[in-house]
Design an enzyme around this catalytic site. Structure first.
Site, PDB file in Angstrom:
ATOM      1  N   ASP A  14       0.827  -1.207   0.000  1.00 39.79           N
ATOM      2  CA  ASP A  14       0.000   0.000   0.000  1.00 39.79           C
ATOM      3  C   ASP A  14       0.861   1.257   0.000  1.00 39.79           C
ATOM      4  O   ASP A  14       0.526   2.253  -0.656  1.00 39.79           O
ATOM      5  CB  ASP A  14      -0.909   0.027   1.236  1.00 39.79           C
ATOM      6  CG  ASP A  14      -1.985  -1.032   1.175  1.00 39.79           C
ATOM      7  OD1 ASP A  14      -1.969  -1.859   0.241  1.00 39.79           O
ATOM      8  OD2 ASP A  14      -2.852  -1.045   2.080  1.00 39.79           O
ATOM      9  N   SER A 124      -8.439  -2.931   9.766  1.00 40.04           N
ATOM     10  CA  SER A 124      -8.586  -4.097   8.883  1.00 40.04           C
ATOM     11  C   SER A 124      -9.910  -4.814   9.066  1.00 40.04           C
ATOM     12  O   SER A 124     -10.419  -4.947  10.191  1.00 40.04           O
ATOM     13  CB  SER A 124      -7.446  -5.080   9.197  1.00 40.04           C
ATOM     14  OG  SER A 124      -7.712  -6.336   8.632  1.00 40.04           O
ATOM     15  N   GLU A 126     -10.120  -7.820   9.084  1.00 41.43           N
ATOM     16  CA  GLU A 126      -9.805  -8.968   9.936  1.00 41.43           C
ATOM     17  C   GLU A 126     -10.370  -8.758  11.351  1.00 41.43           C
ATOM     18  O   GLU A 126     -10.600  -9.717  12.085  1.00 41.43           O
ATOM     19  CB  GLU A 126      -8.291  -9.175   9.954  1.00 41.43           C
ATOM     20  CG  GLU A 126      -7.777 -10.387  10.698  1.00 41.43           C
ATOM     21  CD  GLU A 126      -8.006 -11.738  10.017  1.00 41.43           C
ATOM     22  OE1 GLU A 126      -8.377 -11.763   8.822  1.00 41.43           O
ATOM     23  OE2 GLU A 126      -7.827 -12.758  10.690  1.00 41.43           O
ATOM     24  N   TYR A 148      -3.312 -11.140  15.102  1.00 46.41           N
ATOM     25  CA  TYR A 148      -3.279  -9.979  14.209  1.00 46.41           C
ATOM     26  C   TYR A 148      -4.583  -9.186  14.348  1.00 46.41           C
ATOM     27  O   TYR A 148      -4.567  -7.957  14.519  1.00 46.41           O
ATOM     28  CB  TYR A 148      -3.092 -10.436  12.756  1.00 46.41           C
ATOM     29  CG  TYR A 148      -3.274  -9.328  11.746  1.00 46.41           C
ATOM     30  CD1 TYR A 148      -2.238  -8.475  11.411  1.00 46.41           C
ATOM     31  CD2 TYR A 148      -4.506  -9.126  11.108  1.00 46.41           C
ATOM     32  CE1 TYR A 148      -2.412  -7.446  10.486  1.00 46.41           C
ATOM     33  CE2 TYR A 148      -4.698  -8.110  10.191  1.00 46.41           C
ATOM     34  CZ  TYR A 148      -3.650  -7.272   9.880  1.00 46.41           C
ATOM     35  OH  TYR A 148      -3.834  -6.259   8.973  1.00 46.41           O
TER      36      TYR A 148
END
Ligand code: NAP
Ligand code: G4F
Length: 330
Positions: A14, A124, A126, A148
């Site tokens: 990114d 995120s 996630e 994470y």
């Protein structure tokens, strides 16, 4: 006077696309790099001389304060992180140091040096993990399924907290999976497109993967860095989901990638339990309505075009690389 931006994680996927975007917009761009024993600049080789590179590390508070004090940026994009989910089970404490306390260090550095610096924090999808609703929005509760994911929830809320406690202009982008030819080879899209290229060129005869049923909302990184910039141009700081709104399975991904080179994936793909995770995120799909309405953002590249772009780039790279250099072109 031109705007000045600092990007942490400029050597990552990114960071490299964001640096290009900001340079195009006339920004002075400074990238934070951490020392490595070998050069790790392959994603930004074409930008050397156009961006300034400064040593700093998310683990080192003073290094962050020094770079902010020297550069005096108008915007700070905190993209640096330990970003590979399986590695977070191997190194959960280090993951927290980077992705949780690292964010706090950036926030503190801004608070101590110049509260006017606008901050983008890389949150995120996630964080949604074992999803509580479908599709996921800015209001969907988090249920992370990996160290994470847990570390990113901390990073997300400490950013919200500094916004509310100190009036910092801080935005979190809750970005769903985004990929490109610059994606690390360990992530599933790139692992598949690189594997397809090697098989097509006769350098490999199979590809081992984990869970083929997992679904992700995959977009193109070049589109997603545009959303990061847009967030920092608003009158008020806020958090945004950035996604395409369409999910595909890993099986769909494999099918699309092999189809691009005219091969039947079932003849080449093996399922290897070594690639299964201790806890899986089964199905992510985002609702980008707020980003579309407030920012005017939309994705330009769809899933099929993204996978074709990645397969084509890997075919070209693998075909032209000397044998010892097949892999990340570092
Ligand atoms: P990436 O390619 O793995 O890049 C990570 C970057 O962070 C690299 O430049 C890396 O530097 C740097 N970094 C790691 N630890 C650092 C430290 N202690 N100090 C300074 N720099 C450090 O990740 P990406 O895909 O570009 O993702 C960018 C950010 O978005 C990450 O925070 C990631 O968690 C988040 N995110 C990504 C996605 C996605 O689908 N790509 C989705 C949602 C959120 P080295 O080159 O030295 O390793
Ligand atoms: O490509 P992945 O490793 O990405 P994952 O875990 O979704 O994480 C990425 O996206 C997050 C946003 O949601 C980011 F925050 C994070 O930094 C990163 O960029 O795996 C995608 C899916 C998983 O369900 C995994 O189990 O693919 C499945 N998969 C199946 N076989 C595999 C494999 N993943 C990998 N890496 N390797 C395989 O062989």
């Amino acid at each position: 006077m031109s705007k000045r931006a600092i990007i942490s994680g400029i050597t990552g996927q990114d960071g490299s696309y964001l640096a290009e975007l900001l340079l195009d917009k006339g920004y002075e761009v400074t990238g934070i790099i951490r020392r490595a024993s070998a050069p790790n600049l392959w994603r930004i080789e074409h930008l050397i001389g156009k961006v300034a590179l400064r040593p700093a590390d998310l683990l080192d508070q003073l290094s962050l304060m020094r770079v902010i004090d020297d550069v005096r940026p108008t915007e700070f994009y905190n993209l640096a992180a330990m970003s590979f989910v399986p590695a977070s089970w191997d190194q959960p404490m280090l993951t927290g140091e980077f992705n949780s306390q690292g964010v706090t260090r950036v926030l503190e550095a801004i608070r101590q040096v110049d509260l006017k610096v606008r901050l983008y924090q890389a949150s995120s999808s996630e964080m949604f993990g074992k999803v509580r609703e479908v599709p996921q929005t800015e209001l969907t509760p988090f249920y992370p399924r990996s160290p994470y994911g847990v570390s990113k929830v901390f990073g997300h809320y400490i950013t919200v907290n500094y916004r509310e406690s100190y009036g910092l202009f801080a935005c979190s982008g809750i970005l769903f999976n985004h990929e490109s030819p610059r994606r690390g080879l360990e992530f599933v899209t790139r692992k598949v497109t690189d594997g397809v290229a090697r098989i097509k060129l006769g350098l490999a005869d199979s590809l081992s993967l984990g869970n083929l049923d997992a679904c992700r909302d995959w977009g193109f990184a070049g589109d997603y860095v545009r959303a990061m910039w847009m967030m920092l141009q608003q009158d008020q700081p806020d958090d945004y989901v950035v996604a395409t709104g369409i999910a595909h399975s890993v099986r769909d991904l494999v099918d699309a990638a092999f189809a691009r080179v005219g091969l039947d994936w079932q003849k080449y793909v093996r399922v290897d339990p070594a690639f299964l995770r201790p806890a899986e995120v089964d199905h992510l799909i985002g609702d980008p309505a707020k980003a579309r309405t407030v920012l005017g953002w939309h994705a330009n590249v769809d899933f099929k075009r993204l996978i074709e772009m990645m397969v084509d780039a890997d075919l070209e790279r693998v075909a032209s690389a000397p044998p010892a250099r097949i892999g990340n072109p570092a």
